[in-house]
Design an enzyme around this catalytic site. Structure first.
Site, mmCIF file in Angstrom:
data_model
loop_
_atom_site.group_PDB
_atom_site.id
_atom_site.type_symbol
_atom_site.label_atom_id
_atom_site.label_comp_id
_atom_site.label_asym_id
_atom_site.label_seq_id
_atom_site.Cartn_x
_atom_site.Cartn_y
_atom_site.Cartn_z
ATOM 1 C CE1 TYR A 1 4.461 0.121 14.837
ATOM 2 C CE2 TYR A 1 3.320 1.568 13.331
ATOM 3 C CZ TYR A 1 4.398 1.304 14.138
ATOM 4 O OH TYR A 1 5.412 2.218 14.248
ATOM 5 C CD GLU B 1 -1.495 9.457 18.752
ATOM 6 O OE1 GLU B 1 -2.261 9.238 17.783
ATOM 7 O OE2 GLU B 1 -1.884 9.810 19.866
HETATM 8 C C1 LIG Z 1 7.834 1.264 9.200
HETATM 9 C C2 LIG Z 1 9.314 0.867 9.216
HETATM 10 C C3 LIG Z 1 9.925 1.188 10.576
HETATM 11 C C4 LIG Z 1 9.397 -0.647 8.959
HETATM 12 O O1 LIG Z 1 10.775 -1.037 9.077
HETATM 13 P P1 LIG Z 1 11.324 -2.394 8.405
HETATM 14 O O2 LIG Z 1 12.617 -2.705 9.036
HETATM 15 O O3 LIG Z 1 11.289 -2.284 6.930
HETATM 16 O O4 LIG Z 1 10.192 -3.431 8.880
HETATM 17 P P2 LIG Z 1 10.328 -5.023 8.885
HETATM 18 O O5 LIG Z 1 11.316 -5.476 7.871
HETATM 19 O O6 LIG Z 1 10.558 -5.473 10.279
HETATM 20 O O7 LIG Z 1 8.848 -5.450 8.435
HETATM 21 C C5 LIG Z 1 8.172 -6.536 9.057
HETATM 22 C C6 LIG Z 1 6.860 -6.756 8.311
HETATM 23 O O8 LIG Z 1 6.044 -5.585 8.382
HETATM 24 C C7 LIG Z 1 5.362 -5.387 7.114
HETATM 25 N N1 LIG Z 1 5.869 -4.174 6.462
HETATM 26 C C8 LIG Z 1 6.882 -3.365 6.879
HETATM 27 N N2 LIG Z 1 7.027 -2.312 6.038
HETATM 28 C C9 LIG Z 1 6.097 -2.467 5.076
HETATM 29 C C10 LIG Z 1 5.735 -1.694 3.923
HETATM 30 N N3 LIG Z 1 6.368 -0.544 3.602
HETATM 31 N N4 LIG Z 1 4.732 -2.140 3.153
HETATM 32 C C11 LIG Z 1 4.078 -3.272 3.444
HETATM 33 N N5 LIG Z 1 4.366 -4.061 4.536
HETATM 34 C C12 LIG Z 1 5.352 -3.644 5.334
HETATM 35 C C13 LIG Z 1 5.675 -6.615 6.284
HETATM 36 O O9 LIG Z 1 4.688 -7.574 6.595
HETATM 37 C C14 LIG Z 1 7.042 -7.026 6.833
HETATM 38 O O10 LIG Z 1 7.320 -8.384 6.653
HETATM 39 P P3 LIG Z 1 7.916 -8.893 5.225
HETATM 40 O O11 LIG Z 1 9.053 -7.976 4.854
HETATM 41 O O12 LIG Z 1 8.346 -10.292 5.525
HETATM 42 O O13 LIG Z 1 6.781 -8.798 4.237
HETATM 43 C C15 LIG Z 1 10.077 1.599 8.077
HETATM 44 O O14 LIG Z 1 9.408 1.398 6.869
HETATM 45 C C16 LIG Z 1 10.213 3.093 8.301
HETATM 46 O O15 LIG Z 1 11.154 3.569 8.929
HETATM 47 N N6 LIG Z 1 9.255 3.872 7.757
HETATM 48 C C17 LIG Z 1 9.334 5.353 7.846
HETATM 49 C C18 LIG Z 1 9.137 5.813 9.254
HETATM 50 C C19 LIG Z 1 7.776 5.411 9.779
HETATM 51 O O16 LIG Z 1 6.769 5.596 9.123
HETATM 52 N N7 LIG Z 1 7.772 4.863 11.017
HETATM 53 C C20 LIG Z 1 6.552 4.447 11.656
HETATM 54 C C21 LIG Z 1 5.903 5.639 12.271
HETATM 55 S S1 LIG Z 1 4.479 5.190 13.202
#
Ligand SMILES: CC(C)(COP(=O)(O)OP(=O)(O)OC[C@H]1O[C@@H](n2cnc3c(N)ncnc32)[C@H](O)[C@@H]1OP(=O)(O)O)[C@@H](O)C(=O)NCCC(=O)NCCS
Length: 158
Positions: free
Chosen positions: A126, A115
């Site tokens: 995702y 979700e």
């Molecule tokens: C979502 C989350 C887990 C991503 O973690 P992360 O370690 O930054 O993700 P990654 O570095 O592996 O990202 C891989 C790719 O996903 C995409 N991506 C990840 N975060 C993004 C963002 N904030 N905006 C746009 N693209 C994003 C990009 O394509 C990225 O590749 P790139 O950096 O080469 O462009 C992190 O932002 C987070 O903890 N967010 C708050 C909690 C949350 O919302 N969790 C998900 C709940 S469903």
């Protein structure tokens, strides 16, 4: 911006004794405006159930992120995925997601679902990992000021 190389990132399996680390990341990662974070009690409760697993990501030994998931028969669910702001965009979220998918597959799951709050930029992560929308729950998340947000259900074949 952090200067720690991605190669110094490790993924380890966690247990209930890692709850403090999980909650520290939870508080840093989720904006209370959206009501997506879980309480300590919710995490502790689910970690005690069968079929639930926790993965921790650490950079240079420091907590960076975690994923919590569960599997039931041929279905697996990603319950939580979080990376601390200072460690984002280094591939940790994707590495945790891929590790959850691999673990789910190894237990016989053929589908992984989750979700996500509508509008969460995590949708890009995702989508790139092969997830697509399969449903929606109206006003599923409740922010600290009472605002509500729809949840999108996403799924991916394993
Ligand atoms: C979502 C989350 C887990 C991503 O973690 P992360 O370690 O930054 O993700 P990654 O570095 O592996 O990202 C891989 C790719 O996903 C995409 N991506 C990840 N975060 C993004 C963002 N904030 N905006 C746009 N693209 C994003 C990009 O394509 C990225 O590749 P790139 O950096 O080469 O462009 C992190 O932002 C987070 O903890 N967010 C708050 C909690 C949350 O919302 N969790 C998900 C709940 S469903």
């Amino acid at each position: 911006m952090s200067t720690i190389p991605a190669s110094q990132t490790e993924l380890v399996e966690g247990t209930a004794i890692d709850l403090d680390e999980v909650m520290a990341t939870m508080h840093l990662a989720f904006d209370p405006a959206f009501g997506e974070a879980w309480t300590r009690g919710q995490c502790a409760g689910i970690m005690g159930l069968g079929g639930v697993w926790l993965l921790l990501s650490r950079r240079c030994g420091r907590p960076a992120g975690f994923a919590l998931a569960r599997g039931v028969l041929d279905e697996a669910e990603l319950l939580l995925l979080a990376v601390q702001p200072e460690h984002r965009r280094f591939g940790i979220g994707r590495a945790l997601l891929d590790a959850v998918a691999a673990e789910a597959r190894s237990h016989g799951a053929t589908r992984l679902h989750l979700e996500m709050r509508e509008g969460n930029p995590a949708s890009i992560l995702y989508e790139r990992a092969g997830f697509h929308e399969i449903g929606r729950r109206k006003r599923y998340y409740r922010g600290h000021d009472g605002s509500s947000f729809d949840a999108i259900t996403l799924a991916c074949r394993l």
